[in-house]
Scaffold this motif. Structure first.
Motif, PDB file in Angstrom:
ATOM      1  N   THR A  95      90.394  52.763  32.948  1.00 25.03           N
ATOM      2  CA  THR A  95      90.046  51.855  31.856  1.00 25.03           C
ATOM      3  C   THR A  95      88.691  51.214  32.116  1.00 25.03           C
ATOM      4  O   THR A  95      87.820  51.185  31.231  1.00 25.03           O
ATOM      5  N   ALA A  96      88.497  50.694  33.322  1.00 19.24           N
ATOM      6  CA  ALA A  96      87.221  50.063  33.662  1.00 19.24           C
ATOM      7  C   ALA A  96      86.081  51.065  33.615  1.00 19.24           C
ATOM      8  O   ALA A  96      84.993  50.779  33.083  1.00 19.24           O
TER       9      ALA A  96
ATOM     10  N   GLY B 267      77.663  52.883  29.037  1.00 17.25           N
ATOM     11  CA  GLY B 267      76.494  53.557  29.597  1.00 17.25           C
ATOM     12  C   GLY B 267      75.767  52.702  30.607  1.00 17.25           C
ATOM     13  O   GLY B 267      74.530  52.634  30.623  1.00 17.25           O
ATOM     14  N   ILE B 268      76.512  52.053  31.473  1.00 13.36           N
ATOM     15  CA  ILE B 268      75.962  51.062  32.385  1.00 13.36           C
ATOM     16  C   ILE B 268      74.816  51.619  33.218  1.00 13.36           C
ATOM     17  O   ILE B 268      74.852  52.770  33.668  1.00 13.36           O
ATOM     18  N   LYS B 269      73.788  50.786  33.407  1.00 15.30           N
ATOM     19  CA  LYS B 269      72.613  51.162  34.192  1.00 15.30           C
ATOM     20  C   LYS B 269      72.280  50.060  35.187  1.00 15.30           C
ATOM     21  O   LYS B 269      72.620  48.887  34.971  1.00 15.30           O
ATOM     22  N   ALA B 270      71.610  50.452  36.242  1.00  9.88           N
ATOM     23  CA  ALA B 270      71.180  49.478  37.243  1.00  9.88           C
ATOM     24  C   ALA B 270      70.312  48.413  36.593  1.00  9.88           C
ATOM     25  O   ALA B 270      69.471  48.705  35.730  1.00  9.88           O
ATOM     26  N   GLY B 271      70.524  47.171  37.004  1.00 11.86           N
ATOM     27  CA  GLY B 271      69.736  46.056  36.501  1.00 11.86           C
ATOM     28  C   GLY B 271      70.279  45.408  35.243  1.00 11.86           C
ATOM     29  O   GLY B 271      69.800  44.334  34.842  1.00 11.86           O
ATOM     30  N   GLN B 272      71.271  46.019  34.603  1.00  7.19           N
ATOM     31  CA  GLN B 272      71.844  45.411  33.408  1.00  7.19           C
ATOM     32  C   GLN B 272      72.711  44.211  33.775  1.00  7.19           C
ATOM     33  O   GLN B 272      73.191  44.074  34.903  1.00  7.19           O
ATOM     34  N   ARG B 273      72.910  43.360  32.781  1.00 12.15           N
ATOM     35  CA  ARG B 273      73.758  42.186  32.943  1.00 12.15           C
ATOM     36  C   ARG B 273      75.110  42.474  32.287  1.00 12.15           C
ATOM     37  O   ARG B 273      75.174  42.813  31.099  1.00 12.15           O
ATOM     38  N   VAL B 274      76.160  42.352  33.080  1.00 13.56           N
ATOM     39  CA  VAL B 274      77.500  42.707  32.621  1.00 13.56           C
ATOM     40  C   VAL B 274      78.405  41.482  32.749  1.00 13.56           C
ATOM     41  O   VAL B 274      78.418  40.809  33.791  1.00 13.56           O
ATOM     42  N   LEU B 275      79.154  41.200  31.688  1.00 12.11           N
ATOM     43  CA  LEU B 275      80.114  40.098  31.675  1.00 12.11           C
ATOM     44  C   LEU B 275      81.520  40.686  31.706  1.00 12.11           C
ATOM     45  O   LEU B 275      81.888  41.466  30.822  1.00 12.11           O
ATOM     46  N   ILE B 276      82.295  40.316  32.718  1.00 10.50           N
ATOM     47  CA  ILE B 276      83.647  40.835  32.883  1.00 10.50           C
ATOM     48  C   ILE B 276      84.627  39.678  32.829  1.00 10.50           C
ATOM     49  O   ILE B 276      84.585  38.768  33.675  1.00 10.50           O
ATOM     50  N   HIS B 277      85.515  39.712  31.834  1.00  3.91           N
ATOM     51  CA  HIS B 277      86.539  38.684  31.703  1.00  3.91           C
ATOM     52  C   HIS B 277      87.791  39.071  32.490  1.00  3.91           C
ATOM     53  O   HIS B 277      88.026  40.248  32.783  1.00  3.91           O
TER      54      HIS B 277
ATOM     55  N   HIS C  18      89.296  43.359  38.402  1.00  2.00           N
ATOM     56  CA  HIS C  18      88.794  43.379  39.789  1.00  2.00           C
ATOM     57  C   HIS C  18      88.198  44.738  40.144  1.00  2.00           C
ATOM     58  O   HIS C  18      87.295  44.809  40.986  1.00  2.00           O
ATOM     59  N   LEU C  19      88.638  45.800  39.474  1.00  8.64           N
ATOM     60  CA  LEU C  19      88.025  47.104  39.670  1.00  8.64           C
ATOM     61  C   LEU C  19      86.709  47.202  38.901  1.00  8.64           C
ATOM     62  O   LEU C  19      85.728  47.777  39.398  1.00  8.64           O
TER      63      LEU C  19
ATOM     64  N   ALA D 128      80.883  47.962  38.422  1.00 11.62           N
ATOM     65  CA  ALA D 128      79.602  47.481  37.904  1.00 11.62           C
ATOM     66  C   ALA D 128      78.617  47.212  39.038  1.00 11.62           C
ATOM     67  O   ALA D 128      77.425  47.539  38.942  1.00 11.62           O
ATOM     68  N   LYS D 129      79.084  46.622  40.122  1.00 15.72           N
ATOM     69  CA  LYS D 129      78.196  46.368  41.268  1.00 15.72           C
ATOM     70  C   LYS D 129      77.738  47.679  41.889  1.00 15.72           C
ATOM     71  O   LYS D 129      76.572  47.822  42.280  1.00 15.72           O
ATOM     72  N   ALA D 130      78.651  48.655  41.987  1.00 16.56           N
ATOM     73  CA  ALA D 130      78.275  49.952  42.553  1.00 16.56           C
ATOM     74  C   ALA D 130      77.207  50.636  41.709  1.00 16.56           C
ATOM     75  O   ALA D 130      76.403  51.423  42.226  1.00 16.56           O
TER      76      ALA D 130
END
Length: 308
Positions: A130-131, A140-150, A158-159, A164-166
């Motif tokens: 799911t994550a 389409g996550i990319k390095a340097g983007q800002r991601v908000l996780i609820h 938690h995954l 996202a950090k990886a």
């Protein structure tokens, strides 16, 4: 084999241990001796009759499995008997994971990473996919983007923080007061205590929001997005929230998790690299499946897992 069969929908008491014939793998399938089966909110919803994915009972719920290959169907060459595997077969059709054995398509399981034990691997597939499908597939996550996780301390959350950090993102996470330290330990760059701070008034310029709450909450998340951002929602927003999203012109994706062998292998690689850990809040033996469902309702940190 022992399996958890329910003959009616209802409370946790409908989950009962029953003897069932051990299934046999057909062409392209593997028979897995299940050592651990993750418990997910969708399991509870199906059990209670709120989400009738499987039609009328009797049926066996559960989709997450981790275990060893017991037998191979015709044409299966990617695995051999004894291989340790994990997966989320057949979703949203019946996978019958709450059992000592389960059949799965060979292309919907992957080799279990050695870095995870069976309990951890059993808690990974549905939440991890799911994550992954929200952040990597839809976002389409990319390095340097800002991601908000609820709900960042939950099973998916938690995954998602770790994925996202990886991927090199700057992660802003929301969690309750008592769960903030855990979320920080996952690598989140900022942790907002949603009981004390209105994230919608303080967070801006977000590229991807992982929105697992539904209802009107998506409208609050909308305020944090920059014009090209996307909300990846795990639950359906309210009509009012969806109308507001449509008026905004910002992107929205409703995530319906699906089996995905290649993504399982990506998750396994992250685990082997030390970039993805599965926090198991508690395990329950198969005979205490009802208690596991009750415990999941307390919103524990991480995952709840059944063991056989």
């Amino acid at each position: 084999m022992r399996a958890i069969v329910q003959n009616s929908v209802g409370g946790p008491e409908v989950l009962a241990v029953s003897d069932r014939p051990t299934p046999s793998p057909g062409p392209g399938q593997v028979l897995v001796r299940v050592k651990a089966a993750g418990v997910n909110p969708v399991d509870v919803a199906v059990r209670a009759g709120f989400y009738p994915l499987l039609g009328e009972p009797p049926f066996i719920i559960g989709w997450d499995i981790a275990g060893t290959v017991e037998a191979l169907g015709d044409g299966v060459t990617a695995f051999k008997a004894g291989d340790a595997v994990f997966g989320m077969p057949y979703f949203p059709k019946q996978a019958a994971a709450y059992a000592e054995f389960a059949v799965a398509p060979a292309d919907e399981v992957a080799l279990k990473p050695a870095a995870l034990d069976f309990d951890q691997a059993g808690g990974l597939p549905l939440a991890g996919l799911t994550a992954w499908q929200a952040l990597v597939g839809a976002g389409g996550i990319k390095a340097g983007q800002r991601v908000l996780i609820h709900a960042a301390a939950g099973g998916v959350g938690h995954l998602a923080v770790q994925i996202a950090k990886a991927k090199g993102a700057h992660v802003i996470a929301t969690a309750s007061t008592e769960k903030r330290d855990f979320v920080r330990s996952l690598g989140a760059d900022e942790v907002i205590d949603y009981t004390a701070t209105d994230f919608s008034e303080t967070v801006r310029d977000i590229d991807i929001v992982l929105e697992p709450i539904g209802g009107d909450h998506a409208a609050l998340s909308l305020k944090t997005l920059h014009p090209g951002g996307i909300i990846a929602a795990l639950l359906t927003p309210s009509d009012a929230a969806r109308a507001e999203i449509d008026r905004s012109g910002k992107r929205f994706a409703r995530i319906g998790v699906r089996p995905d062998g290649p993504a399982l292998r990506e998750l396994a690689a992250l685990a082997e690299a030390g970039k993805l850990k599965v926090h198991v809040a508690r395990t329950f033996p198969l005979a205490e499946t009802g208690a596991a469902h009750i415990f999941l309702g307390t919103r524990p940190i991480g995952k709840v897992v059944l063991t056989t």
